[in-house]
Design a protein around this motif. Sequence first.
Motif, PDB file in Angstrom:
ATOM      1  N   ARG A 115       0.859  -1.197   0.180  1.00 15.16           N
ATOM      2  CA  ARG A 115       0.005  -0.080   0.084  1.00 15.16           C
ATOM      3  C   ARG A 115       0.892   1.289  -0.026  1.00 15.16           C
ATOM      4  O   ARG A 115       0.441   2.095  -0.602  1.00 15.16           O
ATOM      5  N   LYS A 116       1.945   1.213   0.718  1.00 19.20           N
ATOM      6  CA  LYS A 116       2.618   2.204   0.699  1.00 19.20           C
ATOM      7  C   LYS A 116       3.272   2.717  -0.611  1.00 19.20           C
ATOM      8  O   LYS A 116       3.474   3.668  -1.111  1.00 19.20           O
ATOM      9  N   ASN A 117       3.803   1.584  -1.282  1.00 15.36           N
ATOM     10  CA  ASN A 117       4.130   2.012  -2.680  1.00 15.36           C
ATOM     11  C   ASN A 117       3.326   2.239  -3.558  1.00 15.36           C
ATOM     12  O   ASN A 117       3.778   2.869  -4.813  1.00 15.36           O
ATOM     13  N   MET A 118       2.055   1.737  -3.629  1.00 21.10           N
ATOM     14  CA  MET A 118       1.135   2.342  -4.401  1.00 21.10           C
ATOM     15  C   MET A 118       0.886   3.872  -4.215  1.00 21.10           C
ATOM     16  O   MET A 118       0.507   4.678  -5.044  1.00 21.10           O
ATOM     17  N   VAL A 119       0.981   4.407  -2.837  1.00 24.70           N
ATOM     18  CA  VAL A 119       0.850   5.659  -2.567  1.00 24.70           C
ATOM     19  C   VAL A 119       1.900   6.576  -3.342  1.00 24.70           C
ATOM     20  O   VAL A 119       1.716   7.811  -4.143  1.00 24.70           O
ATOM     21  N   VAL A 120       3.232   5.994  -3.365  1.00 26.97           N
ATOM     22  CA  VAL A 120       4.294   6.798  -3.690  1.00 26.97           C
ATOM     23  C   VAL A 120       4.952   6.586  -5.379  1.00 26.97           C
ATOM     24  O   VAL A 120       5.765   7.281  -5.658  1.00 26.97           O
ATOM     25  N   THR A 121       4.065   5.944  -6.081  1.00 27.86           N
ATOM     26  CA  THR A 121       4.048   5.703  -7.299  1.00 27.86           C
ATOM     27  C   THR A 121       3.114   6.246  -8.173  1.00 27.86           C
ATOM     28  O   THR A 121       1.816   5.918  -8.046  1.00 27.86           O
ATOM     29  N   PRO A 122       3.258   7.077  -9.062  1.00 27.08           N
ATOM     30  CA  PRO A 122       2.104   7.541 -10.041  1.00 27.08           C
ATOM     31  C   PRO A 122       1.764   6.678 -10.858  1.00 27.08           C
ATOM     32  O   PRO A 122       2.210   5.598 -11.092  1.00 27.08           O
ATOM     33  N   ASN A 123       0.425   6.877 -11.549  1.00 26.73           N
ATOM     34  CA  ASN A 123      -0.037   5.916 -12.365  1.00 26.73           C
ATOM     35  C   ASN A 123       0.761   6.234 -13.688  1.00 26.73           C
ATOM     36  O   ASN A 123       1.319   7.087 -14.031  1.00 26.73           O
ATOM     37  N   GLY A 124       0.822   4.880 -14.317  1.00 29.99           N
ATOM     38  CA  GLY A 124       1.592   4.798 -15.435  1.00 29.99           C
ATOM     39  C   GLY A 124       3.082   4.272 -15.170  1.00 29.99           C
ATOM     40  O   GLY A 124       3.602   3.679 -16.092  1.00 29.99           O
ATOM     41  N   LYS A 125       3.347   4.272 -13.959  1.00 28.01           N
ATOM     42  CA  LYS A 125       4.634   3.378 -13.708  1.00 28.01           C
ATOM     43  C   LYS A 125       4.381   2.219 -12.807  1.00 28.01           C
ATOM     44  O   LYS A 125       3.363   2.056 -12.337  1.00 28.01           O
ATOM     45  N   THR A 126       5.306   1.273 -13.057  1.00 29.41           N
ATOM     46  CA  THR A 126       5.094  -0.020 -12.224  1.00 29.41           C
ATOM     47  C   THR A 126       5.490   0.081 -10.731  1.00 29.41           C
ATOM     48  O   THR A 126       6.390   0.732 -10.426  1.00 29.41           O
ATOM     49  N   VAL A 127       4.508  -0.495 -10.072  1.00 27.70           N
ATOM     50  CA  VAL A 127       4.456  -0.483  -8.725  1.00 27.70           C
ATOM     51  C   VAL A 127       5.372  -1.655  -8.318  1.00 27.70           C
ATOM     52  O   VAL A 127       5.065  -2.826  -8.436  1.00 27.70           O
ATOM     53  N   ARG A 128       6.528  -1.214  -7.640  1.00 25.11           N
ATOM     54  CA  ARG A 128       7.408  -2.181  -7.105  1.00 25.11           C
ATOM     55  C   ARG A 128       6.835  -2.704  -5.616  1.00 25.11           C
ATOM     56  O   ARG A 128       7.150  -1.867  -4.689  1.00 25.11           O
ATOM     57  N   LYS A 129       6.039  -3.711  -5.721  1.00 27.35           N
ATOM     58  CA  LYS A 129       5.181  -4.006  -4.493  1.00 27.35           C
ATOM     59  C   LYS A 129       5.962  -3.940  -3.156  1.00 27.35           C
ATOM     60  O   LYS A 129       5.732  -3.568  -2.057  1.00 27.35           O
ATOM     61  N   PHE A 130       7.007  -4.566  -3.246  1.00 26.20           N
ATOM     62  CA  PHE A 130       7.913  -5.009  -1.951  1.00 26.20           C
ATOM     63  C   PHE A 130       9.208  -4.133  -1.695  1.00 26.20           C
ATOM     64  O   PHE A 130       9.918  -4.508  -0.974  1.00 26.20           O
ATOM     65  N   GLN A 131       9.254  -2.993  -2.635  1.00 29.34           N
ATOM     66  CA  GLN A 131      10.352  -2.022  -2.251  1.00 29.34           C
ATOM     67  C   GLN A 131      10.063  -1.338  -0.754  1.00 29.34           C
ATOM     68  O   GLN A 131       9.219  -0.684  -0.415  1.00 29.34           O
ATOM     69  N   VAL A 132      11.371  -1.632  -0.177  1.00 29.74           N
ATOM     70  CA  VAL A 132      11.592  -1.036   1.097  1.00 29.74           C
ATOM     71  C   VAL A 132      11.907   0.417   1.164  1.00 29.74           C
ATOM     72  O   VAL A 132      10.993   1.546   1.688  1.00 29.74           O
ATOM     73  N   ASP A 133      13.122   0.927   0.476  1.00 27.40           N
ATOM     74  CA  ASP A 133      13.379   2.082   0.230  1.00 27.40           C
ATOM     75  C   ASP A 133      12.955   2.572  -1.198  1.00 27.40           C
ATOM     76  O   ASP A 133      13.811   2.194  -1.941  1.00 27.40           O
ATOM     77  N   SER A 134      12.145   3.557  -0.984  1.00 34.31           N
ATOM     78  CA  SER A 134      11.670   3.933  -2.332  1.00 34.31           C
ATOM     79  C   SER A 134      12.156   5.193  -2.964  1.00 34.31           C
ATOM     80  O   SER A 134      12.062   5.608  -4.149  1.00 34.31           O
ATOM     81  N   ASN A 135      12.823   5.977  -2.110  1.00 30.50           N
ATOM     82  CA  ASN A 135      13.399   7.453  -2.866  1.00 30.50           C
ATOM     83  C   ASN A 135      12.570   8.148  -3.268  1.00 30.50           C
ATOM     84  O   ASN A 135      12.791   8.260  -4.666  1.00 30.50           O
ATOM     85  N   PHE A 136      11.148   8.528  -2.915  1.00 27.61           N
ATOM     86  CA  PHE A 136      10.368   9.054  -3.788  1.00 27.61           C
ATOM     87  C   PHE A 136      10.191  10.687  -3.449  1.00 27.61           C
ATOM     88  O   PHE A 136      10.748  10.939  -2.334  1.00 27.61           O
ATOM     89  N   LYS A 137       9.593  11.426  -4.381  1.00 26.84           N
ATOM     90  CA  LYS A 137       9.454  12.823  -4.082  1.00 26.84           C
ATOM     91  C   LYS A 137       8.067  13.228  -3.711  1.00 26.84           C
ATOM     92  O   LYS A 137       6.973  12.325  -4.028  1.00 26.84           O
ATOM     93  N   VAL A 138       7.734  14.498  -3.396  1.00 24.25           N
ATOM     94  CA  VAL A 138       6.472  15.037  -3.224  1.00 24.25           C
ATOM     95  C   VAL A 138       5.387  14.700  -4.369  1.00 24.25           C
ATOM     96  O   VAL A 138       4.328  14.129  -4.084  1.00 24.25           O
ATOM     97  N   SER A 139       5.953  14.958  -5.624  1.00 24.80           N
ATOM     98  CA  SER A 139       5.218  14.948  -6.910  1.00 24.80           C
ATOM     99  C   SER A 139       4.726  13.635  -7.198  1.00 24.80           C
ATOM    100  O   SER A 139       3.952  13.397  -7.742  1.00 24.80           O
ATOM    101  N   ASP A 140       5.737  12.657  -6.641  1.00 26.00           N
ATOM    102  CA  ASP A 140       5.032  11.120  -6.976  1.00 26.00           C
ATOM    103  C   ASP A 140       4.038  10.630  -6.173  1.00 26.00           C
ATOM    104  O   ASP A 140       3.355   9.625  -6.419  1.00 26.00           O
ATOM    105  N   MET A 141       3.560  11.393  -5.317  1.00 24.95           N
ATOM    106  CA  MET A 141       2.166  10.994  -4.667  1.00 24.95           C
ATOM    107  C   MET A 141       0.888  11.775  -5.194  1.00 24.95           C
ATOM    108  O   MET A 141      -0.089  11.714  -4.667  1.00 24.95           O
ATOM    109  N   ARG A 142       1.138  12.181  -6.223  1.00 27.05           N
ATOM    110  CA  ARG A 142      -0.207  13.045  -7.200  1.00 27.05           C
ATOM    111  C   ARG A 142      -1.452  12.175  -7.274  1.00 27.05           C
ATOM    112  O   ARG A 142      -2.461  12.796  -7.459  1.00 27.05           O
ATOM    113  N   ASP A 143      -1.168  10.673  -7.448  1.00 29.31           N
ATOM    114  CA  ASP A 143      -2.258   9.994  -7.595  1.00 29.31           C
ATOM    115  C   ASP A 143      -2.748   9.137  -6.540  1.00 29.31           C
ATOM    116  O   ASP A 143      -3.381   8.028  -6.457  1.00 29.31           O
ATOM    117  N   MET A 144      -2.460   9.707  -5.215  1.00 25.05           N
ATOM    118  CA  MET A 144      -2.797   8.843  -3.988  1.00 25.05           C
ATOM    119  C   MET A 144      -4.044   8.672  -3.893  1.00 25.05           C
ATOM    120  O   MET A 144      -4.684   7.741  -2.916  1.00 25.05           O
TER     121      MET A 144
END
Length: 328
Positions: A149-178
Amino acid sequence: MSIKLPDLGRGDDEGSQRSGGVAKEKFDGMMSSIKGMSGPKALDPGYKKIRASAVERSHEMSVVGWSVIVVVVSSLIMFLVVVALGEVWSLGDYVNNIFCNNIALIIIVLFLDTIVSSNKESRVKRNEARKILRYNRLIQPDIDLYLVRKNMVVTPNGKTVRKFQVDSNFKVSDMRDMYSPSELVADVGISKIKRYGHFQEVLRHDFSKLVENVDFVYYPEIAEAVMKYLNATSYGEAALDAVIGYEDARAGTKSMRVMVTSMIREEPENGSFMQANPTMKNVYLVHQMINDQEKAVSEYLRLIRTLEDADPVERKKRAKEIEDEDYE
């Protein structure tokens, strides 16, 4: 002609006194028939519970005391035997022998005490490790659910969700489709941020139970990693509630959900918490909370793997499961 009526009230009083007296006698008889209800053997309301460690320490001191008494009595008996058989040993030989035996006894007792203490400490440490690993068996599925669920929040639509990624290194803009619906069938169209909020709270509950029920005498670093997650979740709780609340809120005729999504899309790359408006400040706080949670979970998983590798039984289990593990 006057008729003297009986005093009914007085009769009632006398009857009640008689019945009360009989009842009291029966009660006293019952109390006296129950052993220990009165007298010196009755329960002491001032009794205080004693810790198990104090009982154990008292027992050890008692054993030592009785051992000393046995040694002294045995030495006295031997002395009397030597006195009776004066031609066998001289007094000097006897004293020298007792002295050497006592020295040897002290060395043996200290050696055995060291071995027993070492074994006891190893056993306590091993029990603590196994208790942590048992709890981890319950926590691990919830970590997986949280990561997805965390990785779905930090991954914008159109990108592959790496479901079990622990350290995602994301930006605020990546949360636009939460606020978009979750992609998992189990979530039945609920928004990503809501599902994340639920499962991060479930993991928080699991970690709280872990630190409450394990002393962490030998593995304090695991407790520290867990506390980092709990602290991050507590500090970001209000901001997360606000961000989730934006989904169904309205500002006049406009949907807050649409407004927040637009703000995130328009947020500059070098944007910061201090420069953001009040609404975006909550988004930045959630961003920071997720980052801190990721670091804590990553550290926890690393320490758990180290603990599993140190246990032969757990190492075998881990060897069977390692092929199916997808953590990144």
